[in-house]
Write a protein that holds these residues in place. Structure first.
Motif, PDB file in Angstrom:
ATOM      1  N   ASN A   1       0.709  -1.203   0.021  1.00  0.00           N
ATOM      2  CA  ASN A   1      -0.171  -0.005  -0.058  1.00  0.00           C
ATOM      3  C   ASN A   1       0.865   1.376   0.032  1.00  0.00           C
ATOM      4  O   ASN A   1       0.330   2.312   0.086  1.00  0.00           O
ATOM      5  CB  ASN A   1      -0.877   0.003   1.133  1.00  0.00           C
ATOM      6  N   ALA A   2       2.281   1.062   0.073  1.00  0.00           N
ATOM      7  CA  ALA A   2       2.950   2.314   0.046  1.00  0.00           C
ATOM      8  C   ALA A   2       2.586   3.083  -1.121  1.00  0.00           C
ATOM      9  O   ALA A   2       2.560   2.690  -2.317  1.00  0.00           O
ATOM     10  CB  ALA A   2       4.484   2.080  -0.033  1.00  0.00           C
ATOM     11  N   SER A   3       2.709   4.540  -1.266  1.00  0.00           N
ATOM     12  CA  SER A   3       2.219   5.278  -2.117  1.00  0.00           C
ATOM     13  C   SER A   3       3.308   5.579  -3.023  1.00  0.00           C
ATOM     14  O   SER A   3       4.490   5.413  -2.866  1.00  0.00           O
ATOM     15  CB  SER A   3       1.732   6.824  -1.616  1.00  0.00           C
TER      16      SER A   3
ATOM     17  N   CYS B   1       9.465   3.182   7.466  1.00  0.00           N
ATOM     18  CA  CYS B   1       9.049   4.198   6.516  1.00  0.00           C
ATOM     19  C   CYS B   1       7.818   3.697   5.720  1.00  0.00           C
ATOM     20  O   CYS B   1       6.705   4.582   5.371  1.00  0.00           O
ATOM     21  CB  CYS B   1      10.041   4.337   5.216  1.00  0.00           C
ATOM     22  N   PHE B   2       7.665   2.403   5.272  1.00  0.00           N
ATOM     23  CA  PHE B   2       6.385   2.119   4.866  1.00  0.00           C
ATOM     24  C   PHE B   2       5.193   2.264   5.748  1.00  0.00           C
ATOM     25  O   PHE B   2       4.173   2.569   5.253  1.00  0.00           O
ATOM     26  CB  PHE B   2       6.286   0.634   4.568  1.00  0.00           C
ATOM     27  N   GLU B   3       5.520   2.061   6.891  1.00  0.00           N
ATOM     28  CA  GLU B   3       4.126   2.035   8.092  1.00  0.00           C
ATOM     29  C   GLU B   3       4.005   3.575   8.439  1.00  0.00           C
ATOM     30  O   GLU B   3       3.224   3.904   9.265  1.00  0.00           O
ATOM     31  CB  GLU B   3       4.478   1.210   9.199  1.00  0.00           C
ATOM     32  N   GLY B   4       5.029   4.583   8.123  1.00  0.00           N
ATOM     33  CA  GLY B   4       4.735   6.002   8.294  1.00  0.00           C
ATOM     34  C   GLY B   4       5.390   6.311   9.793  1.00  0.00           C
ATOM     35  O   GLY B   4       5.017   7.397  10.070  1.00  0.00           O
ATOM     36  N   THR B   5       6.026   5.515  10.414  1.00  0.00           N
ATOM     37  CA  THR B   5       6.743   5.951  11.617  1.00  0.00           C
ATOM     38  C   THR B   5       8.136   6.419  11.591  1.00  0.00           C
ATOM     39  O   THR B   5       8.809   6.846  12.643  1.00  0.00           O
ATOM     40  CB  THR B   5       6.794   4.751  12.605  1.00  0.00           C
ATOM     41  N   ARG B   6       8.735   6.272  10.163  1.00  0.00           N
ATOM     42  CA  ARG B   6       9.977   7.044   9.958  1.00  0.00           C
ATOM     43  C   ARG B   6       9.953   7.718   8.680  1.00  0.00           C
ATOM     44  O   ARG B   6       9.259   7.266   7.421  1.00  0.00           O
ATOM     45  CB  ARG B   6      11.080   5.910  10.179  1.00  0.00           C
ATOM     46  N   ARG B   7      10.825   8.376   8.429  1.00  0.00           N
ATOM     47  CA  ARG B   7      10.907   9.119   7.050  1.00  0.00           C
ATOM     48  C   ARG B   7      12.112   9.004   6.214  1.00  0.00           C
ATOM     49  O   ARG B   7      12.046   9.172   5.005  1.00  0.00           O
ATOM     50  CB  ARG B   7      10.681  10.845   7.324  1.00  0.00           C
TER      51      ARG B   7
ATOM     52  N   THR C   1      19.009  -1.352   7.981  1.00  0.00           N
ATOM     53  CA  THR C   1      18.377  -0.633   6.775  1.00  0.00           C
ATOM     54  C   THR C   1      17.152  -1.404   6.567  1.00  0.00           C
ATOM     55  O   THR C   1      16.073  -0.411   6.251  1.00  0.00           O
ATOM     56  CB  THR C   1      19.350  -0.919   5.742  1.00  0.00           C
ATOM     57  N   THR C   2      16.860  -2.654   6.540  1.00  0.00           N
ATOM     58  CA  THR C   2      15.658  -2.997   5.900  1.00  0.00           C
ATOM     59  C   THR C   2      14.420  -2.955   7.116  1.00  0.00           C
ATOM     60  O   THR C   2      13.301  -2.739   6.793  1.00  0.00           O
ATOM     61  CB  THR C   2      15.936  -4.610   5.821  1.00  0.00           C
ATOM     62  N   ASN C   3      14.861  -2.735   8.274  1.00  0.00           N
ATOM     63  CA  ASN C   3      13.810  -2.468   9.327  1.00  0.00           C
ATOM     64  C   ASN C   3      13.389  -1.265   9.377  1.00  0.00           C
ATOM     65  O   ASN C   3      12.286  -0.621   9.505  1.00  0.00           O
ATOM     66  CB  ASN C   3      14.527  -2.824  10.914  1.00  0.00           C
ATOM     67  N   SER C   4      14.398  -0.274   8.785  1.00  0.00           N
ATOM     68  CA  SER C   4      14.031   1.367   8.758  1.00  0.00           C
ATOM     69  C   SER C   4      12.914   1.362   7.519  1.00  0.00           C
ATOM     70  O   SER C   4      12.214   2.272   7.575  1.00  0.00           O
ATOM     71  CB  SER C   4      15.233   2.112   8.610  1.00  0.00           C
TER      72      SER C   4
END
Length: 301
Positions: free
Chosen positions: A98-100, A285-291, A278-281
């Motif tokens: 669902n990532a934009s 980003c996908f879930e919106g808790t990090r930019r 890297t992959t956790n970050s």
């Protein structure tokens, strides 16, 4: 703890016994070695006379081990990864799917910038002027619509091999084969980290080739490629590479890519461990808790 990378280049019988990977000489049935399965991160099979039991395969995959198979030219040709790498896998898949499009373009911008910055750092490490490459970093826009990545690559390879007749090409002259080999190992390590973080390696943020099962791995490995370049270029400078043949000594050095030091916020970490950050970050980003994706830099020596 950093996981071990195992290379098997001779005929061998590999099986599981008491949570250990046992290595037997197939003709004499003599035990050659034993390694705890929980300590293994990557297994590379590089001989047509290797036999590996299903019980061992299942145990390796249960512990998120990447299993790489080589062809008759001794080049990586296949990769086996676990189906379930995270307890919240389906939920994480949904966030990824669902990532934009604007988010994915922004993530690709971050990725290209990190790659070009690391390429520039590598040039500096070898005493090569990197101003032309540094000047390209601010030009990277969301989605990189004008292909700064490609322009930077052209500048980078020309500067790195300024006094050599070298063109970076998958099927080009040495040391292209050595670069390809190291990239293939790196790609497997990246795919393993993505699965461990509950992400689908197929769905990329930029790469979209319908025939490519590892588009996201190809995206995320980009800033890590210069670490492979460093290994190969140093071997080239030391006259260890004399042709296209990838010797066992070469393979041992290239397989060490998993354990080279990278830096996150001035703290050293083995590359394989750092990739999990890297992959956790990326998921965050996908879930919106990090930019921002956490990418590594070269260490100061």
């Amino acid at each position: 703890m950093i996981k071990r990378t195992l290379y098997f280049g001779n005929p061998a019988y590999l099986h599981k016994q008491q949570q250990q990977l046992k290595v037997l000489e197939p003709k004499t049935n003599t035990e050659l070695g034993s390694i705890p399965i929980e300590d293994i991160g990557v297994v590379l099979l590089d001989n047509p006379q290797i036999t590996i039991t299903h019980a061992l395969l299942a145990s390796l995959l249960e512990r998120n081990t990447a299993i790489i198979s080589c062809d008759d030219k001794h080049l990586p040709v296949g990769l086996m990864l676990p189906l379930n790498g995270h307890t919240l896998q389906s939920e994480r898949f949904r966030e990824q799917i669902n990532a934009s499009e604007p988010l994915k373009k922004n993530l690709w911008q971050q990725t290209v910038k990190a790659k070009v910055e690391n390429q520039a750092e590598l040039l500096q490490r070898f005493g090569i002027e990197n101003k032309r490459l540094k000047a390209l970093v601010p030009q990277v826009q969301s989605g990189d619509p004008v292909n700064v990545e490609g322009r930077a690559a052209s500048v980078y390879w020309k500067l790195l091999f300024e006094n050599e007749e070298f063109t970076r090409h998958r099927y080009g002259d040495a040391p292209n084969a050595h670069l390809n080999y190291c990239y293939a190992i790196l790609r497997a390590i990246v795919a393993r980290a993505l699965v461990s973080s509950g992400l689908l390696p197929t769905l990329g943020i930029f790469h979209r080739n319908k025939y490519n099962a590892y588009c996201l791995a190809d995206d995320i490995m980009e800033p890590y490629r210069p670490f492979c370049d460093q290994l190969v270029y140093q071997m080239w400078q030391d006259a260890e590479i004399e042709g296209e043949e990838i010797t066992r000594v070469h393979k041992a050095k290239l397989l060490s890519i998993a354990s080279v030091d990278v830096v996150f916020d001035k703290q050293k970490s083995p590359l394989m461990v750092g990739l999990s950050r890297t992959t956790n970050s990326l998921f965050e980003c996908f879930e919106g808790t990090r930019r921002r994706i956490i990418y590594p830099q070269f260490i100061d020596e």
